[in-house]
Write an enzyme that holds these catalytic residues in place. Structure first.
Site, short mmCIF file in Angstrom:
data_model
loop_
_atom_site.label_atom_id
_atom_site.label_comp_id
_atom_site.label_asym_id
_atom_site.label_seq_id
_atom_site.Cartn_x
_atom_site.Cartn_y
_atom_site.Cartn_z
CB ILE B 132 74.59 -27.86 -70.92
CG1 ILE B 132 75.55 -28.27 -72.05
CG2 ILE B 132 73.50 -26.95 -71.44
CD1 ILE B 132 74.84 -28.95 -73.21
N GLY B 183 89.05 -42.32 -75.77
CA GLY B 183 88.53 -42.18 -74.41
C GLY B 183 87.13 -41.58 -74.35
CD GLU B 186 84.04 -45.40 -69.46
OE1 GLU B 186 84.90 -46.12 -68.91
OE2 GLU B 186 84.06 -44.16 -69.40
CG ASP B 197 75.16 -41.47 -69.89
OD1 ASP B 197 75.66 -41.43 -68.75
OD2 ASP B 197 75.12 -40.49 -70.65
CE LYS B 201 74.51 -37.73 -69.04
NZ LYS B 201 75.36 -37.78 -70.25
#
Lengths: 405, 405
Positions: B132, B183, B186, B197, B201
């Site tokens: 995006i 997957g 992690e 995370d 961002k």
């Protein structure tokens, strides 16, 4: 130009969007822009947004020949006058921001050439989907040949009408009346409900998506004008919504197709949820799967904010490079593809029977309504345009492309 | 560089995304890029995507000192090593494309300064929301001070887990296990489920949205690790979903706030429908109301296609201008705002009682679960971070900002 200086704008048109951009520039402290002169047809006409009367003029040359004006912002309705203004400005070396999709869709190849010749930029992000940055993203971000499809709801008025029908249970005529009442549709709504407005946007999008220009007359365009209760009932029974969808799709490595047509949209599709006056665009690529952009496609301030984005982009010397037009192996436009459609007739003439369907999957006949579900070539739909435009006929695409969404 | 020539890339890292970009460049005929050398830790390690073994090296200097390499693409996990590579490359005048959000979020002010000093560009659109184009649009399109809010689901792994819980009726632990199996998370999922995370961002987004950098340690970040069945049951009863939401919001003309926190999201909000591993971002502005962008936020090919967009942007000399950092009247960061939250405790300690709520609206007590709905300052949540990180506690925002959506 020194980047600290304001861009001095000569504005053509002071209607809804023109007044919007005037307000927005007043509000945005860091817009680095000021409106130096406004050219209107009637200087004395009363307007909702008041501006210094000294700004107003009815002479185009007061803007085009003023060396202190850095940028022309062209926001008038009349496509011919818009063409004259834009080409005159470019020839005088004045960059232009325009929102006139009809003019741009009709003259884009010439306007691209004129930008090259004069070295002067024309930006028009506001011409497609108002505040959604579709053109800029296609040009700058999806700037490689992995793009497979751009598909969306590009016209807010027709979408408002369909949304009133499918989400609020109105019939088509009262939905249209309500859209007109609220200003979402013009007193002559032809451009919106006949898909013409969507077509213009699709043409512009395709230049920036695939690097290919296709003229309006070559593209199959079908609107929602002839929709009837039985079509709405059929869609409701199948639990789908009818949306007016514009799409450009690669159908093979070397070919693409494009058209504007009503479509039965199932609930799992992104565009199913694009309601009311909103626009929504799905961009599909080889690697990124689907991207969805959604926002207000029309209205004074959303469009004005998009114009402002183009204005400030000019502050940094931005121009479209039309990179994809120079790509090796650009795909070719084809209409030789098979579509599955719903075709309903309420008239006495056997229009359905006269069309060269390759296969009929379903057929329904009653006293008041006949329909078929069948496969037919897009080229045949184009060939039978006149018959299909009968008020007794409604045609709706049953999306067979890329069912995996 | 001649625009007809290919960009010659020195690639650091040949993991999932590295192999993805290698495949994508192979597929895109007009990418104008080739990979000239790949630096990896272990040259002999077997890999899914085969490449010419002559491309591989374990010496960074083979890339950084090669005058034939025009661009460094840095896709390694280790933030410290990434920092060394990126700063070394910039100092040598080699532009860099990086996807390392942890490194960028930690060092952005220094990296901006280094770009200015060296005149060399660093692009990192792939670091936020994969495919995006959030950063590029904030920088180029929403490039004025009319922007009010950027709010979204920025982490695919945690969203996949919550989606398994709320859309597929799994419990939290089996949802996490399934995410790891596929997957999407992690083996150590801390960064995803603790909101780190998303935080990285959000920091990068805020620099491009408002022109202000805030360090990670100053921002309240709460994840979904401690969510329990009773919280899920509560949300289901209220017909809301719990989503992990990152947001930066202007709270007045002169101030903004930002945080990462689970939130009860009602069905009418755009982000309610962002499910599975998808990301979705809502950009709200004074004029354009809300824009919504939606797409795959992670994965080898979506991220690789975003890296490719940065690579081809370099082909045309693109760089971030960080325009908003120079704006007059940039808003200041504040944590002095009142939030309405759900705070649940299943422990014996009275953590709820120890927190300085300004008002309690609801209180529920039972043998297994206590919760309150109350108003508390964000600054107090930061001050009580340690107590709130107890495994017995779950905190969830009840969005009070801008209820009008």
């Amino acid at each position: 130009m020194n980047q600290k200086d304001n861009i001095r704008i000569g504005l053509f048109g002071f209607g809804t969007v023109g007044q919007g951009i005037y307000s927005v520039i007043g509000r945005a402290r860091n817009a680095h822009a000021e409106i130096k002169r406004i050219c209107v047809r009637d200087v004395c006409k009363p307007r909702k947004v008041a501006c210094d009367p000294g700004l107003l003029t009815d002479k185009a040359s007061d803007l085009l020949d003023d060396p202190e004006i850095d940028l022309i912002v062209e926001l008038i309705d009349d496509a011919d006058a818009s063409y004259q203004i834009v080409t005159s400005a470019l020839r005088r070396g004045k960059p232009v921001v325009s929102g006139n999709k009809a003019m741009i869709a009709a003259h884009l190849p010439e306007l691209i050439e004129l930008q090259r010749e004069t070295g002067t930029a024309l930006l028009y992000d506001a011409s497609s989907c108002g505040s959604i940055p579709v053109i800029r993203n296609l040009e700058e971000y999806y700037d490689n040949d992995l793009l497979l499809e751009v598909k969306g709801i590009l016209n807010g008025s027709s979408n408002y009408i369909l949304s009133q029908v499918f989400d609020h249970g109105r019939d088509y005529d009262s939905a249209l009346a309500r859209a007109q009442e609220l200003g979402f549709a013009e007193s002559d709504p032809s451009r919106d409900i006949d898909g013409i407005d969507s077509l213009f946007k699709l043409i512009i999008i395709t230049v920036h998506a695939l690097g290919v220009y296709v003229a309006p007359s070559e593209i199959f365009t079908y609107g929602i004008r002839t929709i009837k209760d039985c079509d709405i009932r059929y869609a409701r029974e199948k639990r789908v919504k009818i949306k007016l969808v514009a799409q450009v799709v690669k159908v093979s490595e070397s070919e693409f197709t494009m058209f504007v047509m009503p479509e039965f949209v199932v609930k799992s599709r992104y565009i199913y949820s694009v309601d009311d006056e909103y626009n929504g665009v799905v961009i599909r690529g080889e690697c990124y799967d689907r991207q969805f952009m959604f926002g207000k496609g029309a209205g004074s301030l959303p469009t004005a904010s998009s114009i402002l984005s183009d204005v400030t982009a000019r502050h940094y010397g931005y121009r479209y490079e039309y990179k994809k037009m120079g790509y090796a192996g650009r795909p070719a436009y084809t209409t030789d593809i098979l579509l599955r459609v719903y075709l309903r007739s309420t008239g006495s003439q056997d229009i359905i029977g006269s069309l060269p369907f390759e296969k009929i999957h379903e057929r329904y006949t009653s006293a008041s309504c006949n329909y078929v579900i069948g496969d037919i070539r897009l080229s045949e739909l184009i060939r039978h345009r006149r018959a299909l435009s009968s008020p007794d006929i409604f045609l709706c695409n049953i999306s067979r492309f890329f069912e995996e969404e």
